[in-house]
Design an enzyme around this catalytic site. Structure first.
Site, PDB file in Angstrom:
ATOM      1  N   GLN A   8       0.573  -9.266  -6.177  1.00 44.89           N
ATOM      2  CA  GLN A   8       0.488 -10.668  -7.062  1.00 44.89           C
ATOM      3  C   GLN A   8       2.025 -11.526  -7.321  1.00 44.89           C
ATOM      4  O   GLN A   8       1.716 -12.363  -8.136  1.00 44.89           O
ATOM      5  CB  GLN A   8      -0.562 -11.079  -6.906  1.00 44.89           C
ATOM      6  CG  GLN A   8      -1.431 -10.441  -6.418  1.00 44.89           C
ATOM      7  CD  GLN A   8      -2.106 -11.073  -5.276  1.00 44.89           C
ATOM      8  OE1 GLN A   8      -1.584 -12.376  -5.514  1.00 44.89           O
ATOM      9  NE2 GLN A   8      -2.437 -10.141  -4.368  1.00 44.89           N
ATOM     10  N   THR A  33       0.906  -1.334   0.257  1.00 41.06           N
ATOM     11  CA  THR A  33       0.078  -0.213  -0.087  1.00 41.06           C
ATOM     12  C   THR A  33       0.636   1.443   0.165  1.00 41.06           C
ATOM     13  O   THR A  33       0.785   2.561  -0.632  1.00 41.06           O
ATOM     14  CB  THR A  33      -0.633  -0.544   1.224  1.00 41.06           C
ATOM     15  OG1 THR A  33      -2.592  -1.242   0.960  1.00 41.06           O
ATOM     16  CG2 THR A  33      -1.408   1.285   1.705  1.00 41.06           C
ATOM     17  N   CYS A  78      -8.266  -6.051   1.555  1.00 40.30           N
ATOM     18  CA  CYS A  78      -8.109  -5.405   1.272  1.00 40.30           C
ATOM     19  C   CYS A  78      -9.583  -3.984   0.760  1.00 40.30           C
ATOM     20  O   CYS A  78     -10.231  -3.410   1.583  1.00 40.30           O
ATOM     21  CB  CYS A  78      -7.626  -3.865   0.467  1.00 40.30           C
ATOM     22  SG  CYS A  78      -5.301  -4.450   1.461  1.00 40.30           S
TER      23      CYS A  78
END
Lengths: 401, 401
Positions: A197, A79, A344
């Site tokens: 990812q 983030t 999230c």
């Protein structure tokens, strides 16, 4: 609490949200936690020892990503890396004299909240945010990108592999278009990819992908939570988004997270060392399951693409007839961990924004089930998952009759 | 590297920069790292297990600080906590309709970079930053505070205990003045203290100090690096400064740093459980050393106050005749870790801004030596330190003759 203690083998299929720590990574971290506690900015022995750990970690990460060590900035996670890439670049360009109103940032409508929630900050400054259309499978096409490129474009930001539906963007193909455009129009466009990812399944060398910036989250590739990387290639200048000491070349203040940096280096090394073999193995299990569920549950809808353009460990299906949120709970009671969408984005409730954007089908977006596999997931695990899903579907059918 | 490996007992006197980890804290963290890896936002068993760890940690920290669990926000460290407190409050007030030009923020000129470097961001927005004068010892007096309070004041931010010179501000006395002022003028003023240096030595209950916001850095109180707390009391609304998922009640996005949160709770519990006895013991060693060096090195100047208004573990002296930067290196070769000033202010070089502001004496500011003691530091350790310092001073005298 007794009832939460796992008592038998679990089938964990939520690797997109969090991954188990690699034992070597834990060992590395424990060794640092137990023996090295100095402040890396201190000039005495304890300081130099941890400075070495930090810089060794940085050098290893740089090698893995094929960049210079100065291109590695450690953050508190994916983030923060995404925030720093986007806000840091726009702010730096502004500091260098470019008006906010003279900047356009391109992205898609299927990004993770750590990108999508940054966009209002940009628009509040007067930066124009333009969305690249994605197709029904979530893919950015060359023509969709070309349609929104403009001489004002300063940054393109999107996920390398989408965390919900696993679509892998054709990054090199897209950057080729961008490089051609910027040459023809004599502009400079920075390309940032959110590769949170990716490390376990896809190549993460910035040169190869021809991207300027890449965000990584170590907690998503068998490393610790609370540590991320923002990788930069070549001459990318960013402004900090947190303010304080001069750590990380003035780009990210605060005492370095030494133990997590050591763990991060180890985790990224292991992840990238044999991502290809890992991806081949796991994608076979993935494809077998997809084939099987199509045969046995005819109403199933696969969200995203099949084959190589799908993240090796990602299965995302819609089961329009059933309540998939409750399915996650049901699977859980049968030892299986799954999710409906991104953690999230609020793992528990509501529709998948990603699937809604891709398909325009609200019902489909409300009935998503994401199974994100791990290195250890076997076909027999997945057969059991299918059995439980079918059992759940029968149960629900009875209830609604 | 062989020559960096500590081979004999070291006397570590840089606890203000970094602290050794408590064994119980390491054990807590290792247990989490080895067994619990889920994403706290996930609704399956692995998720619920780590959610429990996070919320237990939050509850423990809340109890230690005497606030509600909702008042505890976990960040990546003291720097982020300070940034969030200051920028988050001003931004929230702005979102609620208050013009930046209608806001004044009060602070001092002796703050840590994680406060002082945030100030230009405020002024760029149009917020007025006003400095409260500190006296020769670094103390904020009531009259200095009163001189700058205005109906526009929205926030006062300063260090509870200064990381370089150890001056402990009379927080309750100052907040009394603030509370009286805001009552008389029908305004609301938020008080934020940077308590990074406090937990091992001073009470950290927000109610008792009557502060609204408190920053903590766990790496400074025998806990892990990379984790901090921003504590809020009562009705304090903040805007996030990083953007993404809804974690930490929407105030701090990103997957929670579960292992470090568990470690943080343990470290803060231990730190505050017996801070008084610890402070009494260590301040005796501190005072003995100060007395001794005054007797043997007549030109020594103590920076900051004596007695209870000085942080129990802080010794900061100026030795105008000698190069203290090189003294740190010399001490290091004799097994002693010290510093000239704050690690975040660049441990190695330049004058101490803090001492320069306090004393107006550049020479004094260029010859600071900070010895920050630990729980285990003995008088015999400190006598050895004094011997080495005297030896160094003699050496330097010979060289310059």
């Amino acid at each position: 609490m007794f009832f939460l203690k796992p008592t038998k083998k679990r089938i964990y299929l939520d690797h997109a949200a969090a991954t188990p720590l690699n034992k070597e990574v834990v060992a590395e971290m424990v060794s640092v936690l137990q023996s090295s506690f100095g402040n890396p900015s201190a000039i005495h022995q304890e300081g130099i020892m941890v400075r070495n750990i930090v810089e060794n970690g940085r050098a290893k990460v740089a090698t893995v990503l094929g960049i210079k060590p100065t291109g590695v900035t450690f953050t508190s996670g994916g983030t923060e890396s995404n925030n720093l890439a986007i806000l840091g670049l726009v702010e730096k360009l502004h500091q260098e004299g470019r008006a906010y109103s003279d900047m356009e940032v391109l992205t898609t409508k299927i990004e993770h909240p750590s990108i999508s929630e940054v966009l209002p900050v940009l628009t509040a400054k007067g930066v124009m945010v333009r969305f690249i259309e994605v197709d029904n499978e979530g893919k950015i096409t060359v023509s969709a990108l070309e349609a929104v490129l403009s001489p004002k474009t300063v940054l393109i930001t999107f996920a390398y592999a989408n965390s919900e539906v696993g679509v892998v963007q054709s990054v090199s193909r897209l950057t080729r278009v961008v490089r051609r455009y910027q040459k023809e129009n004599q502009t400079k466009i920075f390309v940032h990819i959110d590769a949170a990812q990716a490390p376990l399944w896809l190549p993460c060398q910035l040169e190869r992908l021809d991207v300027d910036l890449m965000s990584l989250d170590v907690g998503k590739c068998n490393g610790p939570k609370g540590i991320g990387v923002l990788a930069k290639r070549g001459l990318v200048s960013l402004a900090p988004i947190l303010f304080g000491g001069g750590q990380e070349q003035g780009l990210r203040p605060g005492t370095e997270n030494v133990a997590c940096i050591a763990g991060a280096a180890k985790a990224l090394e292991i992840a990238q060392a044999n991502y290809q073999a890992r991806a081949e193995r796991v994608s076979l299990v993935r494809d077998n399951f997809i084939e099987l569920i199509k045969q046995t549950v005819p109403e199933v809808l696969l969200n995203g693409l099949e084959g190589e353009e799908r993240l090796a460990n990602n299965i995302n299906i819609s089961l329009p007839k059933i309540d998939t949120e409750f399915a996650v709970v049901y699977l859980d009671t049968h030892g299986i961990s799954a999710s409906t969408k991104s953690a999230c984005a609020g793992a528990g409730s509501g529709e998948s924004k990603v699937v809604a954007v891709m398909t325009g089908d609200t019902k489909r977006a409300k009935s998503t089930l994401r199974l994100s596999l791990g290195e250890e997931t076997t076909m027999s695990d997945m057969k059991y998952v299918l059995d439980i899903l079918i059992k759940y579907r029968q149960k629900m059918e009875k209830l609604t009759k």
